[in-house]
Design a protein around this motif. Structure first.
Motif, mmCIF file in Angstrom:
data_model
loop_
_atom_site.group_PDB
_atom_site.id
_atom_site.type_symbol
_atom_site.label_atom_id
_atom_site.label_comp_id
_atom_site.label_asym_id
_atom_site.label_seq_id
_atom_site.Cartn_x
_atom_site.Cartn_y
_atom_site.Cartn_z
ATOM 1 N N HIS A 148 1.139 -1.265 -0.200
ATOM 2 C CA HIS A 148 -0.072 0.039 -0.050
ATOM 3 C C HIS A 148 1.073 1.158 -0.069
ATOM 4 N N LEU A 149 1.701 1.000 -1.154
ATOM 5 C CA LEU A 149 2.717 2.398 -1.067
ATOM 6 C C LEU A 149 1.898 3.152 -2.054
ATOM 7 N N GLU A 150 2.448 4.927 -2.132
ATOM 8 C CA GLU A 150 2.030 5.385 -2.975
ATOM 9 C C GLU A 150 2.672 5.066 -4.585
ATOM 10 N N PRO A 151 2.215 5.176 -5.847
ATOM 11 C CA PRO A 151 2.449 4.730 -6.866
ATOM 12 C C PRO A 151 3.571 5.634 -7.199
ATOM 13 N N PHE A 174 6.560 -0.547 -11.267
ATOM 14 C CA PHE A 174 4.760 -1.235 -9.880
ATOM 15 C C PHE A 174 4.042 -0.442 -9.687
ATOM 16 N N VAL A 175 3.267 -0.457 -11.357
ATOM 17 C CA VAL A 175 1.863 0.134 -11.329
ATOM 18 C C VAL A 175 1.231 -0.637 -11.292
ATOM 19 N N GLN A 176 -0.489 -0.830 -10.295
ATOM 20 C CA GLN A 176 -0.837 -1.801 -9.881
ATOM 21 C C GLN A 176 -2.651 -1.377 -9.819
ATOM 22 N N ARG A 177 -2.630 -0.491 -10.270
ATOM 23 C CA ARG A 177 -3.834 0.177 -10.387
ATOM 24 C C ARG A 177 -4.603 0.945 -11.194
ATOM 25 N N PRO A 178 -5.493 1.077 -11.819
ATOM 26 C CA PRO A 178 -5.883 2.429 -12.935
ATOM 27 C C PRO A 178 -5.330 3.597 -12.664
ATOM 28 N N GLU A 179 -5.638 3.625 -11.434
ATOM 29 C CA GLU A 179 -6.285 5.030 -10.851
ATOM 30 C C GLU A 179 -4.142 5.197 -10.448
ATOM 31 N N ASP A 180 -3.872 4.497 -10.466
ATOM 32 C CA ASP A 180 -2.329 5.065 -10.030
ATOM 33 C C ASP A 180 -1.742 5.233 -12.263
ATOM 34 N N LEU A 181 -2.566 4.958 -13.252
ATOM 35 C CA LEU A 181 -2.044 5.307 -14.194
ATOM 36 C C LEU A 181 -2.797 6.526 -14.022
ATOM 37 N N THR A 182 -4.004 7.259 -13.483
ATOM 38 C CA THR A 182 -4.755 8.675 -14.243
ATOM 39 C C THR A 182 -3.683 9.441 -13.330
ATOM 40 N N PHE A 183 -2.929 8.978 -12.058
ATOM 41 C CA PHE A 183 -2.132 10.237 -11.305
ATOM 42 C C PHE A 183 -0.557 10.577 -12.362
ATOM 43 N N LEU A 184 0.141 8.974 -12.948
ATOM 44 C CA LEU A 184 0.813 9.469 -13.970
ATOM 45 C C LEU A 184 0.734 10.685 -15.417
ATOM 46 N N TYR A 185 -0.078 10.574 -16.022
ATOM 47 C CA TYR A 185 -1.263 10.539 -16.718
ATOM 48 C C TYR A 185 -1.287 11.968 -16.403
ATOM 49 N N ARG A 186 -1.485 12.340 -15.350
ATOM 50 C CA ARG A 186 -1.694 13.914 -15.177
ATOM 51 C C ARG A 186 -0.215 14.735 -14.706
ATOM 52 N N GLU A 187 0.496 14.159 -13.918
ATOM 53 C CA GLU A 187 1.762 14.112 -13.601
ATOM 54 C C GLU A 187 2.635 14.867 -15.455
ATOM 55 N N LEU A 188 2.429 13.963 -16.084
ATOM 56 C CA LEU A 188 3.449 14.394 -17.745
ATOM 57 C C LEU A 188 2.848 15.483 -17.830
ATOM 58 N N SER A 189 0.976 15.390 -18.227
ATOM 59 C CA SER A 189 0.989 16.037 -18.823
ATOM 60 C C SER A 189 0.570 17.869 -17.942
ATOM 61 N N VAL A 190 0.771 17.739 -16.908
ATOM 62 C CA VAL A 190 1.726 18.675 -16.264
ATOM 63 C C VAL A 190 2.898 19.336 -17.357
ATOM 64 N N PRO A 214 -6.110 -6.641 -17.311
ATOM 65 C CA PRO A 214 -6.908 -5.959 -18.578
ATOM 66 C C PRO A 214 -7.237 -4.544 -18.363
ATOM 67 N N ARG A 215 -7.759 -3.963 -16.775
ATOM 68 C CA ARG A 215 -7.789 -2.882 -16.415
ATOM 69 C C ARG A 215 -7.120 -1.894 -17.051
ATOM 70 N N LEU A 216 -5.868 -1.878 -16.711
ATOM 71 C CA LEU A 216 -4.525 -1.413 -16.651
ATOM 72 C C LEU A 216 -4.154 -0.752 -18.361
ATOM 73 N N ILE A 217 -4.717 -2.185 -19.233
ATOM 74 C CA ILE A 217 -4.690 -2.106 -20.678
ATOM 75 C C ILE A 217 -5.321 -0.983 -21.297
ATOM 76 N N GLY A 221 -4.636 2.364 -22.514
ATOM 77 C CA GLY A 221 -4.668 2.124 -23.889
ATOM 78 C C GLY A 221 -5.906 2.996 -24.928
ATOM 79 N N GLY A 222 -7.005 4.048 -23.806
ATOM 80 C CA GLY A 222 -7.604 5.123 -23.746
ATOM 81 C C GLY A 222 -7.273 6.364 -24.116
ATOM 82 N N ALA A 223 -5.892 6.444 -23.448
ATOM 83 C CA ALA A 223 -5.292 7.948 -23.207
ATOM 84 C C ALA A 223 -3.980 7.985 -24.514
ATOM 85 N N GLY A 224 -2.915 7.131 -24.415
ATOM 86 C CA GLY A 224 -1.618 6.980 -25.313
ATOM 87 C C GLY A 224 -1.515 5.507 -25.783
#
Length: 345
Positions: A148-151, A174-190, A214-217, A221-224
């Motif tokens: 349970h560490l921050e992504p 160590f990506v584990q959850r779809p929310e982790d990807l949301t976090f990464l994409y937000r930081e990259l967009s900034v 499957p959920r991660l893909i 896949g919807g972002a890039g």
């Protein structure tokens, strides 16, 4: 010239100046050779590592030896001969007697024998006969507990400032959850407000990442552009060696169905790259990697030889396999005329 088409920079090591020098060197030599070579930069993610090692002398660990993991050196005891700290000391409070702790890609296997939250004593239960050295920066795995560490760590966020401007592709460790990807994409967009979304490689290293793949893909896949790395070092430790072959097959089937490229990674041709000679098992393992779109080699003094050997091996295997499907092509080891048959016209 040997066949490398992508260079990986691991942000767990070195710093911005070194990364920029590496990327510039790769691109300059690729341009000189008239070839394309992408630069992949891995953000470290919440990877637990040995932070420091304290011992009276250089020692090798053997089965039956004991290591003390402590939050702070003040928690050590006089009788502790080998003391180590980790970069996430709060994890010591989650360990219980009997839990397994693996160090340096499973080269050192231990089990908790005492634990009080501030100090954990480990007994070595798995190591080579000649022993293993305990060194800083080596990875530590806790397969029996949920971390349970921050992504993305504070260091990762700083590293992304460089990655966003320097890399062609970012590897998400160590990506584990779809929310982790949301976090990464937000930081990259900034950091890249006027640029297309950077391609992301999902490094699958934990049982939770496997379950959520499957959920991660779908999320990525919807972002890039997205690819999947079967990071077999940490994954094998987390799920057990007996299941590694099965799980890597299932990951490849899933990715083929989803039209997602796969990277076959960790310890490929390690003997050749490190010592100049591959084992038979390594050669077979590398050949199996032909079913992925990319095979990753780690650094070592014989890396150019490793790249050339791998490129030749994968070209030979192309006749027999296309992704996960056998080609059933003609066999060339037994020419018909040598066997006394007429060659078909």
């Amino acid at each position: 010239k040997g066949g490398m088409t992508c260079a990986r920079i691991n942000c767990a090591h070195d710093d911005e100046a070194v990364w920029r020098a590496m990327a510039e060197s790769v691109r300059a030599h690729a341009s000189e050779a008239g070839q394309e070579c992408k630069v992949l930069m891995d953000v470290s993610g919440p990877k637990c590592r040995i932070e420091s090692v304290h011992t009276a002398r250089k020692v090798r660990l053997f089965r039956g030896d004991r290591i003390a993991l402590v939050r702070e050196m003040a928690n050590a005891k006089k009788e502790d001969s080998i003391i180590a700290t980790i970069n996430f000391p709060e994890l010591l409070g989650k360990l219980s007697i009997g839990n397994e702790v693996w160090i340096n890609d499973s080269k050192i296997g231990t089990r908790v024998v005492t634990a009080d939250g501030e100090r954990v004593e480990l007994e070595v239960c798995s190591a080579r006969i000649k022993g293993e050295r305990l060194r800083p920066e080596k990875g530590v795995n806790f397969p029996d507990i949920e971390l349970h560490l921050e992504p993305l760590t504070p260091k990762d966020l700083t590293d992304l400032d460089v990655v966003a401007s320097l890399a062609d592709v970012v590897g998400f460790s160590f990506v584990q959850r779809p929310e982790d990807l949301t976090f990464l994409y937000r930081e990259l967009s900034v950091r890249r407000p006027d640029k297309p979304q950077m391609p992301v490689i999902l490094k699958i290293e934990t049982p939770l990442a496997v379950r959520n793949l499957p959920r991660l893909i779908v999320q990525a896949g919807g972002a890039g552009p997205v690819a999947v790395m079967i990071a077999r070092g940490d994954l094998a430790v987390e799920i057990g060696f007996a299941r590694t072959a099965e799980i890597q097959e299932e990951i490849m089937w899933l990715c083929e169905a989803a039209h997602v490229p796969v990277i076959w990674a960790t310890q490929v041709l390690e003997g050749l790259v490190s010592d100049g000679m591959p084992s038979r098992g390594e050669a077979t393992d590398a050949a199996m990697g032909q079913r992925a779109e990319c095979v990753m080699l780690n650094k070592g003094p014989f890396l150019p030889e490793g790249v050339r050997f791998l490129a030749d091996l994968l070209r030979r295997m192309d006749r027999h396999q296309a992704k996960k499907s056998a080609r059933f092509g003609p066999l060339h080891s037994w020419p018909l005329e040598e066997l006394g048959f007429d060659t078909p016209s």
